[in-house]
Design a protein around this motif. Structure first.
Motif, PDB file in Angstrom:
ATOM      1  N   ASN A 117      -6.048   2.524   5.064  1.00 16.09           N
ATOM      2  CA  ASN A 117      -4.847   3.362   4.950  1.00 16.09           C
ATOM      3  C   ASN A 117      -5.227   4.846   5.009  1.00 16.09           C
ATOM      4  O   ASN A 117      -5.863   5.377   4.095  1.00 16.09           O
ATOM      5  CB  ASN A 117      -4.115   3.041   3.650  1.00 16.09           C
ATOM      6  CG  ASN A 117      -2.736   3.657   3.601  1.00 16.09           C
ATOM      7  OD1 ASN A 117      -2.585   4.875   3.523  1.00 16.09           O
ATOM      8  ND2 ASN A 117      -1.716   2.808   3.653  1.00 16.09           N
ATOM      9  N   VAL A 118      -4.841   5.511   6.083  1.00 13.38           N
ATOM     10  CA  VAL A 118      -5.234   6.905   6.304  1.00 13.38           C
ATOM     11  C   VAL A 118      -4.582   7.841   5.294  1.00 13.38           C
ATOM     12  O   VAL A 118      -5.224   8.764   4.778  1.00 13.38           O
ATOM     13  CB  VAL A 118      -4.892   7.336   7.746  1.00 13.38           C
ATOM     14  CG1 VAL A 118      -5.143   8.827   7.943  1.00 13.38           C
ATOM     15  CG2 VAL A 118      -5.721   6.534   8.736  1.00 13.38           C
ATOM     16  N   ALA A 119      -3.310   7.613   4.987  1.00 10.70           N
ATOM     17  CA  ALA A 119      -2.619   8.487   4.028  1.00 10.70           C
ATOM     18  C   ALA A 119      -3.281   8.419   2.658  1.00 10.70           C
ATOM     19  O   ALA A 119      -3.461   9.444   1.988  1.00 10.70           O
ATOM     20  CB  ALA A 119      -1.151   8.092   3.935  1.00 10.70           C
ATOM     21  N   ALA A 120      -3.647   7.208   2.233  1.00 11.68           N
ATOM     22  CA  ALA A 120      -4.284   7.053   0.926  1.00 11.68           C
ATOM     23  C   ALA A 120      -5.637   7.754   0.901  1.00 11.68           C
ATOM     24  O   ALA A 120      -5.975   8.452  -0.070  1.00 11.68           O
ATOM     25  CB  ALA A 120      -4.444   5.575   0.590  1.00 11.68           C
ATOM     26  N   ALA A 166      -2.837   9.860 -10.334  1.00 16.23           N
ATOM     27  CA  ALA A 166      -2.569   9.926  -8.896  1.00 16.23           C
ATOM     28  C   ALA A 166      -3.766   9.394  -8.109  1.00 16.23           C
ATOM     29  O   ALA A 166      -3.612   8.660  -7.131  1.00 16.23           O
ATOM     30  CB  ALA A 166      -2.256  11.359  -8.483  1.00 16.23           C
ATOM     31  N   LYS A 167      -4.984   9.755  -8.527  1.00 18.13           N
ATOM     32  CA  LYS A 167      -6.187   9.231  -7.872  1.00 18.13           C
ATOM     33  C   LYS A 167      -6.266   7.716  -8.016  1.00 18.13           C
ATOM     34  O   LYS A 167      -6.618   7.002  -7.071  1.00 18.13           O
ATOM     35  CB  LYS A 167      -7.428   9.901  -8.467  1.00 18.13           C
ATOM     36  CG  LYS A 167      -7.591  11.347  -8.061  1.00 18.13           C
ATOM     37  CD  LYS A 167      -8.471  12.133  -9.017  1.00 18.13           C
ATOM     38  CE  LYS A 167      -9.900  11.716  -8.992  1.00 18.13           C
ATOM     39  NZ  LYS A 167     -10.731  12.595  -9.865  1.00 18.13           N
ATOM     40  N   ASP A 168      -5.927   7.221  -9.211  1.00 20.08           N
ATOM     41  CA  ASP A 168      -5.962   5.772  -9.429  1.00 20.08           C
ATOM     42  C   ASP A 168      -5.001   5.051  -8.477  1.00 20.08           C
ATOM     43  O   ASP A 168      -5.320   3.974  -7.950  1.00 20.08           O
ATOM     44  CB  ASP A 168      -5.580   5.450 -10.881  1.00 20.08           C
ATOM     45  CG  ASP A 168      -6.636   5.918 -11.875  1.00 20.08           C
ATOM     46  OD1 ASP A 168      -7.792   6.125 -11.456  1.00 20.08           O
ATOM     47  OD2 ASP A 168      -6.294   6.074 -13.066  1.00 20.08           O
ATOM     48  N   ALA A 169      -3.822   5.638  -8.260  1.00 18.62           N
ATOM     49  CA  ALA A 169      -2.841   5.018  -7.359  1.00 18.62           C
ATOM     50  C   ALA A 169      -3.368   4.984  -5.928  1.00 18.62           C
ATOM     51  O   ALA A 169      -3.177   3.989  -5.204  1.00 18.62           O
ATOM     52  CB  ALA A 169      -1.513   5.765  -7.428  1.00 18.62           C
ATOM     53  N   ALA A 196       0.813  -1.219   0.000  1.00 23.61           N
ATOM     54  CA  ALA A 196       0.000   0.000   0.000  1.00 23.61           C
ATOM     55  C   ALA A 196       0.846   1.269   0.000  1.00 23.61           C
ATOM     56  O   ALA A 196       0.537   2.239  -0.698  1.00 23.61           O
ATOM     57  CB  ALA A 196      -0.949   0.001   1.197  1.00 23.61           C
ATOM     58  N   ASP A 197       1.925   1.290   0.784  1.00 25.44           N
ATOM     59  CA  ASP A 197       2.753   2.495   0.847  1.00 25.44           C
ATOM     60  C   ASP A 197       3.377   2.823  -0.503  1.00 25.44           C
ATOM     61  O   ASP A 197       3.579   4.004  -0.835  1.00 25.44           O
ATOM     62  CB  ASP A 197       3.840   2.334   1.906  1.00 25.44           C
ATOM     63  CG  ASP A 197       3.290   2.436   3.322  1.00 25.44           C
ATOM     64  OD1 ASP A 197       2.093   2.806   3.455  1.00 25.44           O
ATOM     65  OD2 ASP A 197       4.021   2.160   4.273  1.00 25.44           O
ATOM     66  N   ALA A 205      -4.065   1.755  -3.520  1.00 29.89           N
ATOM     67  CA  ALA A 205      -3.575   1.626  -2.146  1.00 29.89           C
ATOM     68  C   ALA A 205      -4.698   1.201  -1.213  1.00 29.89           C
ATOM     69  O   ALA A 205      -4.504   0.366  -0.318  1.00 29.89           O
ATOM     70  CB  ALA A 205      -2.962   2.941  -1.677  1.00 29.89           C
ATOM     71  N   LEU A 206      -5.890   1.749  -1.444  1.00 35.49           N
ATOM     72  CA  LEU A 206      -7.019   1.411  -0.577  1.00 35.49           C
ATOM     73  C   LEU A 206      -7.536   0.003  -0.853  1.00 35.49           C
ATOM     74  O   LEU A 206      -8.085  -0.642   0.044  1.00 35.49           O
ATOM     75  CB  LEU A 206      -8.137   2.444  -0.751  1.00 35.49           C
ATOM     76  CG  LEU A 206      -7.810   3.834  -0.186  1.00 35.49           C
ATOM     77  CD1 LEU A 206      -8.875   4.841  -0.564  1.00 35.49           C
ATOM     78  CD2 LEU A 206      -7.654   3.755   1.333  1.00 35.49           C
ATOM     79  N   ARG A 207      -7.370  -0.466  -2.071  1.00 30.27           N
ATOM     80  CA  ARG A 207      -7.718  -1.869  -2.323  1.00 30.27           C
ATOM     81  C   ARG A 207      -6.772  -2.796  -1.571  1.00 30.27           C
ATOM     82  O   ARG A 207      -7.166  -3.850  -1.067  1.00 30.27           O
ATOM     83  CB  ARG A 207      -7.687  -2.162  -3.822  1.00 30.27           C
ATOM     84  CG  ARG A 207      -8.858  -1.568  -4.597  1.00 30.27           C
ATOM     85  CD  ARG A 207      -8.970  -2.157  -5.984  1.00 30.27           C
ATOM     86  NE  ARG A 207      -7.840  -1.788  -6.829  1.00 30.27           N
ATOM     87  CZ  ARG A 207      -7.782  -0.691  -7.580  1.00 30.27           C
ATOM     88  NH1 ARG A 207      -8.800   0.169  -7.566  1.00 30.27           N
ATOM     89  NH2 ARG A 207      -6.728  -0.435  -8.332  1.00 30.27           N
ATOM     90  N   ALA A 208      -5.510  -2.376  -1.499  1.00 32.73           N
ATOM     91  CA  ALA A 208      -4.529  -3.190  -0.767  1.00 32.73           C
ATOM     92  C   ALA A 208      -4.703  -3.064   0.739  1.00 32.73           C
ATOM     93  O   ALA A 208      -4.510  -4.031   1.485  1.00 32.73           O
ATOM     94  CB  ALA A 208      -3.111  -2.768  -1.168  1.00 32.73           C
TER      95      ALA A 208
END
Length: 523
Positions: A63-66, A49-52, A30-31, A56-59
């Protein structure tokens, strides 16, 4: 690790390549996805960038940063309500998430909700020194906007030295504080320091840099320095254009296809969806042409609900056309029969009525819906359309002076802006010739010249009785998300009429393009 090194050295494309490689090696890392999104954003690629961040959220769904970064990117691309919902959701489960709290406070202040922003920050700042200073800077700005400049100065005095990336933000707050004290000389000195700080920090966050130039442009405009103001507006648009490239060729192809495909035969009522629902009212036009004003006036009426700028029509266009604003999408929509349109129309109307079940008329005031009026005719044959107009020089100048969130790629070059206004007029002339839906044209000047006559004309067009509350539209308490939020809280005035004349020389590329497109043929 190599990607982080490149990111720290401002080699954003190389950083993205490394993070992409890391995600191929470990798809659930995720990171790596979060850092890929950050690198893509810094490289000017906001949709990837949104797709990435979504990857991350799928992983890692928590994840708060995502989630925080995705909310930020959503706001930058015009989805402010979704961004606020996401940030509040983060704070519900992670109240100590400092970045989410700072970003939400910034969003609230952009909507003149400074008291809410200050309440959000009324807790001990985070332990990280730089984040704590950013937190305090947001508190200072909220206090200044709430006319509590004395408290803001006390807080500023306790701030201490800030890192270079935050220096422009500090200088801006000190300039505003000096203006509150009517000390133009001190405010000017801080504005000049802010200019120097922006020049010295090319690698600061893009949005901070962009807003820095817009803030300075507003400052110099207020101090009657139009040349200096234009320079900062121009630089702000130059930075934004990295995220929103514009192609005249592609847009002209879309307009040409719309004119060719949506002819009178295509838009015949017999080919439209079966519904005859007259509830929808589309208020359209160029941004800054008076769309928010009309919606605010109509929303004051007892039988009307103002739904704001809804994105649904554009989404339906993309869904039915298989793409957004391409000739192929236009032709696919034009070829649909009523059986294909009926379920889409029913779904659209159900969502619309759910907003205000008792309303006789519901207003969608997304200005850019002028591009989709062929779809409106086919989907909603009894919908009514109010087309807003204003002197195109005032429209162009006003658009150029605002940092719009969402996609306005045509706005970042004065010549492109004039050309786009010409394409708007060309497409609207076509709709007036072929559209079976009734269209009422209202100029912003009409409200200034004769408010009551214009109000009666508008209400008659919508088959609505007179409601005296419409005359007190500026007293209506409701949330307005557009940049016109301050204007519609005031009675009708003419302060924005003809303001382009103060900047006529600097607006030469805009005016030349308007003349070339025959928009100013009578002047």
């Amino acid at each position: 690790t190599l990607g982080l090194a490149y990111l720290g050295g401002d080699f954003f494309v190389r950083a993205a390549e490394c993070f992409q490689a890391a995600t191929r090696l470990a798809p659930d890392f995720a990171d790596a996805w979060v850092n890929l999104g950050v690198a893509r954003y810094r490289a000017g690629q906001i949709e990837p960038a949104k797709d990435a961040m979504r990857a991350a959220l799928r992983a890692d769904p928590g994840n708060v940063a995502a989630r925080t970064n995705l909310a930020t990117f959503l706001r930058l691309t015009g989805h402010g309500e979704a961004a606020e919902t996401m940030l509040r959701g983060i704070l519900d489960t992670h109240p100590d998430a400092a970045a989410a709290r700072i970003n939400l406070a910034a969003d609230l202040m952009r909507e003149n909700r400074s008291a809410e922003a200050l309440a959000l920050l009324d807790r001990p700042p985070p332990e990280d020194a730089e984040t704590a200073q950013h937190w305090r800077l947001q508190q200072i700005l909220a206090l200044i906007r709430l006319n509590r400049a004395g408290e803001a100065r006390v807080l500023t005095d306790t701030l201490g030295p800030v890192p270079p990336a935050l220096q422009p933000l500090l200088e801006w707050r000190q300039a505003l504080s000096a203006l509150a004290d009517r000390d133009a000389a001190t405010a000017t000195e801080h504005a000049r320091r802010m200019e120097a700080a922006l020049e010295a920090m090319p690698s600061m966050l893009p949005e901070h840099r962009i807003m820095g130039h817009y803030d300075l442009a507003k400052f110099w405009s207020l101090l009657q320095s139009p040349d200096r103001a234009i320079r900062h507006w121009t630089e702000g648009h130059r930075l934004l254009s990295r995220f929103q490239p514009f192609s005249r060729e592609a847009y002209r192809a879309f307009v040409d296809a719309s004119i060719a495909a949506f002819d009178a035969a295509c838009l015949a009522p017999s080919r439209a969806a079966a519904n005859r629902d007259g509830t929808p009212v589309f208020v359209i036009g160029m941004p800054r042409s008076g769309t928010t004003l009309i919606e605010q006036i109509l929303h004051a009426h007892a039988d009307v609900h103002g739904a704001g700028e809804r994105s649904e029509l554009g989404m339906v266009f993309s869904e039915l056309g298989g793409a957004a604003e391409t000739p192929g999408a236009v032709r696919r929509i034009a070829s649909l029969d009523s059986r294909s349109l009926d379920p889409v129309a029913d779904r659209y109307l159900a969502a619309l009525h759910a907003l205000a079940p008792a309303a006789h008329r519901i207003v969608d005031k997304m200005p850019g819906n002028f591009r989709y009026l062929g779809l409106v005719a086919r989907l909603l044959p009894n919908a009514r359309i109010i087309a807003c107009e204003r002197d195109p020089r005032d429209i162009g100048f006003s658009i150029f002076t605002f940092r719009f969130f969402g996609a306005h790629p045509y706005a970042h070059d004065l010549s492109d802006l004039g050309w786009y206004i010409g394409q708007h007029d060309r497409l609207m002339a076509h709709w007036r010739r072929v559209l079976p839906n009734p269209i009422l044209t209202v100029r912003l000047q009409d409200w200034v010249d004769d408010f009551n006559a214009t109000l009666h004309r508008t209400l008659n067009f919508l088959d609505l009785p007179y409601d005296p509350a419409c005359e007190h539209f500026h007293e209506v308490e409701r949330r307005v998300r557009t940049v016109s939020r301050e204007q519609v809280r005031q009675p009708i005035h003419a302060r924005g009429i003809g303001r382009w004349r103060e900047y006529e020389q600097s607006l030469a590329p805009l005016i030349a393009a308007l003349r070339e497109e025959n928009v100013l043929k009578d002047t």
